[in-house]
Design a protein around this motif. Structure first.
Motif, PDB file in Angstrom:
ATOM      1  N   TYR A  48     -42.968  -5.971 -11.249  1.00 30.08           N
ATOM      2  CA  TYR A  48     -41.235  -5.771 -10.614  1.00 30.08           C
ATOM      3  C   TYR A  48     -41.925  -4.166 -10.063  1.00 30.08           C
ATOM      4  O   TYR A  48     -41.042  -3.609  -9.224  1.00 30.08           O
ATOM      5  N   LEU A  49     -43.157  -3.716  -9.958  1.00 30.61           N
ATOM      6  CA  LEU A  49     -43.209  -3.154  -8.873  1.00 30.61           C
ATOM      7  C   LEU A  49     -43.842  -3.440  -7.722  1.00 30.61           C
ATOM      8  O   LEU A  49     -43.033  -2.921  -6.744  1.00 30.61           O
ATOM      9  N   GLU A  50     -44.025  -5.123  -7.709  1.00 30.73           N
ATOM     10  CA  GLU A  50     -44.156  -5.526  -6.826  1.00 30.73           C
ATOM     11  C   GLU A  50     -43.333  -5.412  -5.704  1.00 30.73           C
ATOM     12  O   GLU A  50     -43.333  -5.458  -4.571  1.00 30.73           O
ATOM     13  N   SER A  51     -41.986  -6.557  -6.546  1.00 33.74           N
ATOM     14  CA  SER A  51     -40.610  -6.170  -6.328  1.00 33.74           C
ATOM     15  C   SER A  51     -40.230  -5.780  -5.697  1.00 33.74           C
ATOM     16  O   SER A  51     -40.074  -5.561  -4.567  1.00 33.74           O
ATOM     17  N   GLU A  52     -40.510  -3.954  -6.434  1.00 34.97           N
ATOM     18  CA  GLU A  52     -39.944  -2.765  -5.639  1.00 34.97           C
ATOM     19  C   GLU A  52     -40.635  -2.482  -4.779  1.00 34.97           C
ATOM     20  O   GLU A  52     -40.212  -2.161  -2.996  1.00 34.97           O
ATOM     21  N   GLY A  76     -46.814 -15.722  -2.306  1.00 33.63           N
ATOM     22  CA  GLY A  76     -45.457 -15.386  -2.533  1.00 33.63           C
ATOM     23  C   GLY A  76     -44.224 -15.247  -1.614  1.00 33.63           C
ATOM     24  O   GLY A  76     -43.044 -16.431  -2.316  1.00 33.63           O
ATOM     25  N   GLY A  77     -44.282 -14.762  -0.934  1.00 26.62           N
ATOM     26  CA  GLY A  77     -43.239 -14.470  -0.003  1.00 26.62           C
ATOM     27  C   GLY A  77     -41.914 -14.297  -1.059  1.00 26.62           C
ATOM     28  O   GLY A  77     -42.455 -12.786  -1.673  1.00 26.62           O
ATOM     29  N   PRO A  78     -41.168 -13.977   0.070  1.00 30.41           N
ATOM     30  CA  PRO A  78     -39.540 -14.039  -0.673  1.00 30.41           C
ATOM     31  C   PRO A  78     -39.722 -13.972  -2.383  1.00 30.41           C
ATOM     32  O   PRO A  78     -38.871 -13.659  -3.558  1.00 30.41           O
ATOM     33  N   ALA A  79     -40.512 -14.991  -2.961  1.00 25.69           N
ATOM     34  CA  ALA A  79     -40.851 -14.469  -4.329  1.00 25.69           C
ATOM     35  C   ALA A  79     -40.880 -12.841  -5.288  1.00 25.69           C
ATOM     36  O   ALA A  79     -39.878 -12.605  -6.108  1.00 25.69           O
ATOM     37  N   LEU A  80     -41.922 -12.212  -3.695  1.00 23.88           N
ATOM     38  CA  LEU A  80     -41.117 -10.851  -4.516  1.00 23.88           C
ATOM     39  C   LEU A  80     -39.986 -10.273  -4.403  1.00 23.88           C
ATOM     40  O   LEU A  80     -39.850  -8.846  -4.822  1.00 23.88           O
ATOM     41  N   LEU A  81     -38.862 -10.006  -3.804  1.00 25.55           N
ATOM     42  CA  LEU A  81     -38.075 -10.704  -3.463  1.00 25.55           C
ATOM     43  C   LEU A  81     -36.432 -10.361  -5.734  1.00 25.55           C
ATOM     44  O   LEU A  81     -36.134  -9.674  -5.375  1.00 25.55           O
ATOM     45  N   ASN A  82     -37.336 -11.245  -5.946  1.00 23.90           N
ATOM     46  CA  ASN A  82     -37.072 -11.457  -7.502  1.00 23.90           C
ATOM     47  C   ASN A  82     -37.279 -11.243  -8.393  1.00 23.90           C
ATOM     48  O   ASN A  82     -38.733 -11.181  -8.582  1.00 23.90           O
ATOM     49  N   ARG A  83     -37.071  -9.628  -8.533  1.00 20.66           N
ATOM     50  CA  ARG A  83     -37.859  -8.511  -9.749  1.00 20.66           C
ATOM     51  C   ARG A  83     -37.507  -9.239 -11.697  1.00 20.66           C
ATOM     52  O   ARG A  83     -38.221  -8.915 -11.386  1.00 20.66           O
ATOM     53  N   TRP A  84     -37.055 -10.016 -11.517  1.00 24.33           N
ATOM     54  CA  TRP A  84     -36.641 -10.566 -12.564  1.00 24.33           C
ATOM     55  C   TRP A  84     -38.127 -12.058 -12.860  1.00 24.33           C
ATOM     56  O   TRP A  84     -38.266 -11.943 -13.690  1.00 24.33           O
ATOM     57  N   ALA A  85     -38.010 -12.638 -11.399  1.00 26.04           N
ATOM     58  CA  ALA A  85     -39.810 -13.555 -11.749  1.00 26.04           C
ATOM     59  C   ALA A  85     -40.886 -12.965 -11.083  1.00 26.04           C
ATOM     60  O   ALA A  85     -41.873 -13.543 -11.644  1.00 26.04           O
ATOM     61  N   SER A  86     -40.978 -11.269 -10.696  1.00 25.50           N
ATOM     62  CA  SER A  86     -41.869 -11.715 -10.027  1.00 25.50           C
ATOM     63  C   SER A  86     -42.424  -9.834 -10.586  1.00 25.50           C
ATOM     64  O   SER A  86     -41.385  -9.653 -11.802  1.00 25.50           O
ATOM     65  N   ASP A  99     -35.901 -18.450  -5.908  1.00 23.03           N
ATOM     66  CA  ASP A  99     -36.229 -16.951  -5.991  1.00 23.03           C
ATOM     67  C   ASP A  99     -35.324 -16.708  -4.541  1.00 23.03           C
ATOM     68  O   ASP A  99     -35.104 -15.640  -3.336  1.00 23.03           O
ATOM     69  N   LEU A 100     -35.447 -17.851  -3.097  1.00 21.10           N
ATOM     70  CA  LEU A 100     -35.076 -17.470  -1.945  1.00 21.10           C
ATOM     71  C   LEU A 100     -34.331 -17.269  -2.430  1.00 21.10           C
ATOM     72  O   LEU A 100     -32.933 -15.940  -1.343  1.00 21.10           O
ATOM     73  N   HIS A 101     -32.553 -18.550  -2.901  1.00 25.11           N
ATOM     74  CA  HIS A 101     -31.469 -17.341  -3.350  1.00 25.11           C
ATOM     75  C   HIS A 101     -31.191 -15.930  -4.242  1.00 25.11           C
ATOM     76  O   HIS A 101     -29.723 -15.352  -3.043  1.00 25.11           O
ATOM     77  N   PHE A 102     -32.269 -15.927  -4.996  1.00 27.45           N
ATOM     78  CA  PHE A 102     -31.622 -14.254  -4.824  1.00 27.45           C
ATOM     79  C   PHE A 102     -32.431 -13.914  -4.053  1.00 27.45           C
ATOM     80  O   PHE A 102     -31.304 -12.401  -3.646  1.00 27.45           O
ATOM     81  N   GLY A 103     -33.072 -14.032  -3.435  1.00 28.29           N
ATOM     82  CA  GLY A 103     -33.128 -13.169  -2.329  1.00 28.29           C
ATOM     83  C   GLY A 103     -32.125 -13.003  -1.017  1.00 28.29           C
ATOM     84  O   GLY A 103     -31.477 -12.000  -0.761  1.00 28.29           O
ATOM     85  N   THR A 159     -38.976  -4.939  -1.951  1.00 32.85           N
ATOM     86  CA  THR A 159     -37.424  -4.856  -1.316  1.00 32.85           C
ATOM     87  C   THR A 159     -37.881  -3.429  -0.999  1.00 32.85           C
ATOM     88  O   THR A 159     -36.990  -3.771   0.476  1.00 32.85           O
ATOM     89  N   ARG A 160     -38.378  -2.570  -0.798  1.00 28.14           N
ATOM     90  CA  ARG A 160     -38.309  -1.257  -0.366  1.00 28.14           C
ATOM     91  C   ARG A 160     -38.751  -0.870   1.405  1.00 28.14           C
ATOM     92  O   ARG A 160     -37.938  -0.651   2.505  1.00 28.14           O
ATOM     93  N   ALA A 161     -40.006  -2.324   1.340  1.00 26.20           N
ATOM     94  CA  ALA A 161     -40.150  -2.098   2.544  1.00 26.20           C
ATOM     95  C   ALA A 161     -38.940  -3.458   3.559  1.00 26.20           C
ATOM     96  O   ALA A 161     -39.193  -3.078   4.635  1.00 26.20           O
TER      97      ALA A 161
END
Ligand SMILES: [Zn+2]
Length: 155
Positions: free
Chosen positions: A65-69, A53-63, A117-121, A72-74
């Motif tokens: 939450y823990l994966e997104s966290e 999913g790549g940048p999908a995970l930068l959007n914590r509202w759509a993916s 998701d791209l724009h959110f990230g 984002t930290r990485a």
């Protein structure tokens, strides 16, 4: 019994960290094409952050939450620790991650979500790191080639 000999790669090691980071999907059909795009953009080497999913995970509202966290930290670790100046966020057509989450709604809805998701990230990273140059791309296989279509940033 002697241990197998180490394999020495023909690819030279360079001690200096790349200044560009690409966030994209694990889907190996795009790996070399993304590196090629990076070369085209003037980056001989890149740091990479790949997850389904790549940048999908930068959007914590759509993916998740823990994966997104985690991603984002990485991303922050690499941007700060390796003094990243350019970030590429890449989505690709036919992404299995989006098909599994949004596939029932059809490919158009999935593609719309990918753009969101791209724009959110991009916005999140830009707020945290105003100096970053962020580039968005949507990769489309075209026969035997991969076409990277630039996605204009939302203002
Ligand atoms: Zn994918």
């Amino acid at each position: 019994m002697s241990a197998p000999a180490p394999y020495v790669s023909r690819v030279p090691f360079e001690s200096v960290h790349p200044k560009a980071l690409a966030v994209y999907c694990s889907d190996g059909r795009f790996t070399e094409a993304v590196e090629d795009l990076a070369h085209h953009l003037g980056h001989s080497r890149i740091d990479t952050l790949t997850l389904p999913g790549g940048p999908a995970l930068l959007n914590r509202w759509a993916s998740d939450y823990l994966e997104s966290e985690g991603i984002t930290r990485a991303a922050r670790f690499l941007i700060e620790g390796h003094h990243i100046e350019d970030v590429l966020l890449l989505a690709h057509a036919g992404c299995g991650y989006y098909q599994s989450r949004h596939g029932a709604l059809g490919p158009e809805i999935a593609a719309e979500q990918q753009l969101k998701d791209l724009h959110f990230g991009a916005k999140e990273l830009q707020v945290a790191y105003p100096h970053l140059r962020i580039h968005l791309y949507f990769a489309h296989p075209q026969g035997k080639t991969v076409e990277f279509r630039p996605v204009p940033r939302e203002t």
